[in-house]
Write an enzyme that holds these catalytic residues in place. Sequence first.
Site, short mmCIF file in Angstrom:
data_model
loop_
_atom_site.label_atom_id
_atom_site.label_comp_id
_atom_site.label_asym_id
_atom_site.label_seq_id
_atom_site.Cartn_x
_atom_site.Cartn_y
_atom_site.Cartn_z
NE ARG A 151 35.72 34.78 40.30
CZ ARG A 151 35.30 34.01 39.31
NH1 ARG A 151 35.91 32.88 39.00
NH2 ARG A 151 34.24 34.34 38.60
NE ARG B 98 35.31 38.78 48.27
CZ ARG B 98 35.27 38.75 46.94
NH1 ARG B 98 35.58 37.66 46.28
NH2 ARG B 98 34.94 39.82 46.26
CD GLN C 162 37.93 39.19 38.42
OE1 GLN C 162 38.01 40.17 37.68
NE2 GLN C 162 37.64 39.29 39.69
CG ASP D 122 28.90 38.10 43.21
OD1 ASP D 122 29.01 38.51 42.04
OD2 ASP D 122 29.81 37.49 43.80
CG ASN E 226 27.74 40.05 38.25
OD1 ASN E 226 28.20 39.14 38.91
ND2 ASN E 226 28.04 40.22 36.98
CE LYS E 227 33.95 41.40 40.33
NZ LYS E 227 34.49 40.11 40.06
#
Lengths: 300, 300
Positions: A49, A78, A168, A209, A219-220
């Site tokens: 990722r 994705r 993560q 991202d 983002n996450k």
Amino acid sequence: MLSPLCFPVRLEEDNIFVLDETRLPFEERYIKVNTLKGALRVLGEMKTRAFGQVLLFFYTCVLHKDIDEVASTFKETRPTFDFDRLAETLKKYAREKEDLREVVNRIVKEFEKNRIKRAKKLAGLLPAQANVLTICNLNGELIYIYQALKEMGKSACFFVCETRPYLQGTRLTLWELNRANIPVRILCDNQAAILMKEGAVNCVIVGSDRSNKRGDIINKIGTYSLAILAKYFHIPFYALIQFPKDIEIEEINIEQRQEREVFMWIEKRDSWPRAIYPAFDITPKGFISDWIDISGKFEE
Amino acid sequence: MLSPLCFPVRLEEDNIFVLDETRLPFEERYIKVNTLKGALRVLGEMKTRAFGQVLLFFYTCVLHKDIDEVASTFKETRPTFDFDRLAETLKKYAREKEDLREVVNRIVKEFEKNRIKRAKKLAGLLPAQANVLTICNLNGELIYIYQALKEMGKSACFFVCETRPYLQGTRLTLWELNRANIPVRILCDNQAAILMKEGAVNCVIVGSDRSNKRGDIINKIGTYSLAILAKYFHIPFYALIQFPKDIEIEEINIEQRQEREVFMWIEKRDSWPRAIYPAFDITPKGFISDWIDISGKFEE
């Protein structure tokens, strides 16, 4: 000592070797991929990722040749990441030079240089003792930041949100900082507020991202929550960005992943149904103190 | 259908049976305890918590007799909960009546009645379609609230934070609501902001281990973060409280649990060091829309 996560995907002859991040920290294993289909499988299963998917994209283009097909199928798999932008960049460079492999190697090298430059820029903004709250994994960029801080006579400790559900933070960031002997602590995602309140952290650093020119980032999942808390506690919130685009960020398709993944990494997880799992969230610009950009190189 | 968690600890003759909440949802197992030492062990290992520790305290007093010793050792084991208050209550009632067992049974029955009353009071404040965000486990009280809502012609769906690291949300609340056929979804703790932003939840309900008369509460780590987010998104935040005391809440000892527990429930967890784990946080009164009290009964 750098992290294997700085370059989690490598091209050797006609094979791509993808560091299987879902096996970390228990096992450092590489998956060999040499077709578009194989690349899509490791991408969909989140074997790699973040920066890994950038590398995977470029190397898949070298092998598969049809850049547009790679971009559209990667995007399907994705949807949140800007593969179109990578495709544009690659096509622009490829126009000037015929050999795609050479072009990609040059781009990847530039990327590396720019990540280090970005880390130095950010290190300049951080306090002498930077107690950094972060989330997910920045593919070794925290190590660049730590080295840059050291060179400036500053020091740092990293507080890493474990980053459920894929963990993560625990599996990747804790692992890479630990093996580089950099001070690091893990916290559960729900413990950020108390750390901020107690003054244990004095800055937040997150990746992204996607971002737009207004300054919104994607983002996450969990980033948005940290941003609201940081604003409430007046803690500077720094976003590492790349390729900010002139778009409405709400138009971007936020990936919804399968609910069974919420129970990943948990014992006997298959017995638990019923979850929601938006994989990313949006943090509006108003929450961001500064944007540390990597994009300059591809603009001109 | 009620939850086994409504009464997770029972007294039968001279044995206390403690529902082992750490085995849920995989196994419904009761641990037999009949000494103070045994009670302290299940308490320290979090085999029971919340209302379970109230019941365990009372029943241990019945068997052990020395109320003060039970209170001081319980407090040492889990410093955040107000065992002194339970001891005071018990001693006050015991003065009037000699048989401690009878006194305890009466108190427990009153507790139950008052929990149902509290649930009804709260249900009255909730919207016709209550989309409730919650954290940790309220020992069946969400089921009382759901039943009360139904009686009022309202309906509800519960969104439950998984509540790392012990995952009480997933293991206990999801389990008890699922088996009672009440609509429920699990989310990771870091996903609350996006749910609030999207309007998926319209109220937050939390319990509290301690509270003061000003309205500050202490509850499971993560509560404070939800409160800040709820305030930011203008979502009402309800706290279920009991025995509010005239104290400075900062004086209460916030339990710091062992870091290895942060890695509990995660595969091969023993290999991961370095975590922080404050087990609770404080939510100041300014964040709380309303306090739903159970304490009336013991006051007069």
